[in-house]
Design an enzyme around this catalytic site. Structure first.
Site, short mmCIF file in Angstrom:
data_model
loop_
_atom_site.label_atom_id
_atom_site.label_comp_id
_atom_site.label_asym_id
_atom_site.label_seq_id
_atom_site.Cartn_x
_atom_site.Cartn_y
_atom_site.Cartn_z
N GLU A 116 56.71 54.04 82.38
CA GLU A 116 55.57 54.89 82.74
C GLU A 116 55.37 55.99 81.71
OE1 GLU A 116 57.44 53.23 86.51
OE2 GLU A 116 58.18 54.15 84.68
N CYS A 148 59.39 59.88 86.34
CA CYS A 148 58.11 59.21 86.07
C CYS A 148 57.07 59.57 87.12
CB CYS A 148 58.32 57.71 86.00
SG CYS A 148 59.31 57.22 84.57
N HIS A 153 61.07 55.79 79.70
CA HIS A 153 60.80 54.83 80.78
C HIS A 153 59.41 54.24 80.57
CE1 HIS A 153 63.86 56.67 83.85
NE2 HIS A 153 64.37 56.55 82.64
N CYS A 185 60.75 56.25 89.10
CA CYS A 185 61.84 57.20 89.36
C CYS A 185 61.23 58.59 89.55
CB CYS A 185 62.84 57.18 88.20
SG CYS A 185 62.22 58.00 86.71
#
Length: 154
Positions: free
Chosen positions: A53, A84, A51, A81
């Protein structure tokens, strides 16, 4: 628009338009300068943890040579999410700025509600079967770590 958020959003466009992954971008800032930027690379890498991040955190920790990013802040184009959000905490960052929210992400198919339901004990279906086994054997590395760090004999 905030200059750091603009960079995170631009990075989201970049990753999405190159088919690397979903429309998410993140920038990590230290001392008023971006030191790492990342976009979602799940499709590009076949890595479900890639992801925006996480990608940015990995770049920042590599650049700084440490896992503690407590002197940094993160700008994310969307509310992180649960994975993250946890990584941001593990990296000890004190400030998270985000643009779009989790409902905005869910509206286009990036829905983390099931994970929130599992965390809160509200999930009505089981996606992963959890089986606890061999605890005593698994404690060995913990005991060795504790002894190493605290000079304790077991």
């Amino acid at each position: 628009m905030n200059e750091f958020m603009k960079q995170a959003v631009d990075e989201a466009y970049k990753g999405m338009r190159s088919d690397d992954g979903g429309p998410f971008g993140a920038a990590i800032v230290k001392d008023g300068k971006i030191i790492a930027i990342g976009h979602n690379e799940v499709i590009k890498t076949n890595d479900p943890t890639a992801h925006a991040e996480i990608v940015a955190i990995r770049k920042a920790t590599k650049l700084l040579g440490r896992f503690d990013l407590s002197d940094c802040e993160i700008y994310s184009s969307c509310e992180p999410c649960p994975m993250c959000f946890s990584a941001i905490h593990w990296a000890k960052m004190k400030t998270l700025y985000f643009g779009a929210n989790r409902k905005d992400a869910a509206d286009i198919g990036f829905d983390d509600q099931y994970i929130y339901d599992v965390i809160e004990g509200k999930a009505t279906k089981e996606q992963v079967t959890i089986v606890k086994i061999d605890r005593n054997d698994a404690l060995g590395p913990f005991q060795e770590w504790d002894a190493k760090m605290n000079k304790v004999e077991y």
